[in-house]
Scaffold this motif. Structure first.
Motif, PDB file in Angstrom:
ATOM      1  N   GLY A 129       0.724  -1.098  -0.036  1.00 35.37           N
ATOM      2  CA  GLY A 129      -0.021  -0.098   0.163  1.00 35.37           C
ATOM      3  C   GLY A 129       0.924   1.293   0.057  1.00 35.37           C
ATOM      4  N   ASN A 130       2.162   0.990  -0.357  1.00 33.34           N
ATOM      5  CA  ASN A 130       3.180   2.281  -0.201  1.00 33.34           C
ATOM      6  C   ASN A 130       3.706   2.384  -1.681  1.00 33.34           C
ATOM      7  OD1 ASN A 130       5.317   3.929  -0.046  1.00 33.34           O
ATOM      8  ND2 ASN A 130       5.415   3.587   2.274  1.00 33.34           N
ATOM      9  N   PRO A 131       3.119   3.660  -2.399  1.00 34.25           N
ATOM     10  CA  PRO A 131       3.368   3.788  -3.744  1.00 34.25           C
ATOM     11  C   PRO A 131       5.078   4.022  -3.791  1.00 34.25           C
ATOM     12  CG  PRO A 131       1.488   5.220  -3.214  1.00 34.25           C
ATOM     13  CD  PRO A 131       1.976   4.354  -1.826  1.00 34.25           C
ATOM     14  N   LEU A 132       5.520   4.782  -2.868  1.00 35.65           N
ATOM     15  CA  LEU A 132       7.120   5.089  -2.912  1.00 35.65           C
ATOM     16  C   LEU A 132       7.772   3.643  -2.915  1.00 35.65           C
ATOM     17  CD1 LEU A 132       9.374   7.132  -3.188  1.00 35.65           C
ATOM     18  CD2 LEU A 132       9.271   7.272  -0.879  1.00 35.65           C
ATOM     19  N   LEU A 133       7.394   2.934  -2.039  1.00 34.56           N
ATOM     20  CA  LEU A 133       7.973   1.511  -1.892  1.00 34.56           C
ATOM     21  C   LEU A 133       7.796   0.841  -3.076  1.00 34.56           C
ATOM     22  CD1 LEU A 133       9.584  -0.006   0.412  1.00 34.56           C
ATOM     23  CD2 LEU A 133       7.277  -0.657   1.159  1.00 34.56           C
ATOM     24  N   VAL A 134       6.857   0.835  -3.787  1.00 36.39           N
ATOM     25  CA  VAL A 134       6.426  -0.115  -4.908  1.00 36.39           C
ATOM     26  C   VAL A 134       7.502   0.585  -5.938  1.00 36.39           C
ATOM     27  CG1 VAL A 134       5.225  -0.269  -6.833  1.00 36.39           C
ATOM     28  CG2 VAL A 134       4.128  -0.258  -4.674  1.00 36.39           C
TER      29      VAL A 134
END
Lengths: 239, 239
Positions: B147-152
């Motif tokens: 749920g973390n776009p930056l992590l993606v």
DNA sequence: TGGGATTTGTTCGTATGTATT
DNA sequence: GAATACATACGAACAAATCCC
């Protein structure tokens, strides 16, 4: 050492990129500020080609929003984004603390102590702009000691974005002025205790987040709620 | 679902970026391959401007090397870089495992099981290219569940770079075909054991690194012929 | 709702620098 | 080592889309 945080790769569209980045993290260009390619190019004396490249890099860094056929603007992070960025930042900086603790040496100790002294001096002198900038540079400098260039890049990016986030959700300045926490991290590192250093770093970043976005949800409020607050005024005006 | 790993932000210079990225991580364009803006633009039917933007994004991702006034080339990661990338990747993916374990639900279980089944099918069918691609997508898909776009974004980048690294140091293909390890991670997640999931992930990435570092490099093929094979994929991605 | 001023997306020409014979 | 071929850096110009009054 007067250059911007991300000045390491100043090669491509370098000057414009560096200046704009510094201006954004310094909160000289608040979120939402329009960044037309023409005007900026005129300011720097270069053509739109150069400005475009710089804006694209800044967009990749999350500091600028570029929608197609629309004027670029300084990014206005949402609360969700803010949480996501801090989540990743804590993860990365814990790793930094572990790695630096492993590679610890006297040179590191001296450089960090000098940096913290500089922070203290800026704080004592009431130079809040320098204080904020130095606080950010502390983390980038520490990341550099990990010896991992990719980690440096990522930490630089999240730290920059956090500065932007604090300018949206936090009180004007002085949110990041936790010099004491930096000292605590230094002490843990000097003691050679990687786990304690990582924990101190995690705690520090968590506190920065709490101070910045913890309390109120200042920005991005509900339209209906805002209008409700204004309705009484309208009634008065009507009378 | 035929699109490239990093197709999420296909907005800017999208098609060229996506196709080149896929070609690079598929090892169809080996490290050192020259990427002249003219020839590529001709292949795609666009001008150098578009190609430039795509190459700049790829350079920011670490997949392409661009020095001033020199023809861009597919990046040739050094051993040091490889270590740095894997170090960061382990850090990020441990965090992914922890976060996904926290948010675990039946939908995740079903999607991951289906993905692993697909991996198994590709492996059984001897489709080594699909096997490598699916192995990478497993990690990106998992990151998406955080749920973390930056992590993606970060995971996508390090996974792509790891594919490139394996093409330099690893044996030709089948280096990443650790389907059993993916199953172990899934089991730990399904058991709700965040620590075990993180450990399994860490172990898995460490094994990928160990299997990867130790081989030799390959030769340089014809760009036009390779890109021609990839153009149909671009058409699909656009639809 | 409409029209004009702004601003972006893109192409192409020229200058400049690099690699090669 | 010099000259030639090649490829990029940058800027100017045109068309299309958006924003604002």
């Amino acid at each position: 050492m007067q250059r911007g945080i991300g000045a390491s790769s100043a090669g491509r569209g370098g000057r414009v990129y560096t200046v704009l980045q510094q201006a954004i993290v310094d909160q000289a260009l608040p979120p939402g500020t329009r960044l037309p390619e023409d005007s900026i190019g005129a300011q720097f004396g270069v053509s739109r080609t150069i400005v475009r490249a710089a804006l694209q890099r800044l967009a990749a860094d999350g500091l600028v929003e570029m929608k197609v056929k629309r004027t670029a603007t300084v990014a206005r992070p949402s609360l969700e984004e803010a949480r996501a960025v801090f989540e990743v930042r804590r993860c990365l900086e814990r790793e930094v603390a572990r790695l630096v603790a492993e590679k610890w040496n006297d040179g590191f100790a001296a450089r960090l102590a000098a940096h913290i002294a500089e922070e203290q001096q800026a704080a004592d002198g009431g130079d809040s702009k320098a204080t904020v900038r130095l606080a950010a540079e502390f983390h980038v400098k520490l990341a550099g000691m990990s010896g991992n260039p990719l980690l440096v890049r990522y930490v630089t990016e999240v730290v920059s974005r956090c500065s932007l986030i604090l300018s949206v959700f936090g009180r004007p300045h002085q949110s990041e002025c936790a010099i004491g926490e930096h000292r605590t991290i230094l002490e843990a590192l000097a003691a050679g205790d990687a786990a304690r250093a990582a924990a101190a770093m995690d705690h520090h970043v968590a506190l920065v987040e709490r101070r910045g976005v913890g309390g109120e949800t200042a920005a991005e409020p509900d339209i209906g709620e805002i209008l409700a607050r204004y309705l009484p005024l309208a009634a008065v005006a009507d009378a």
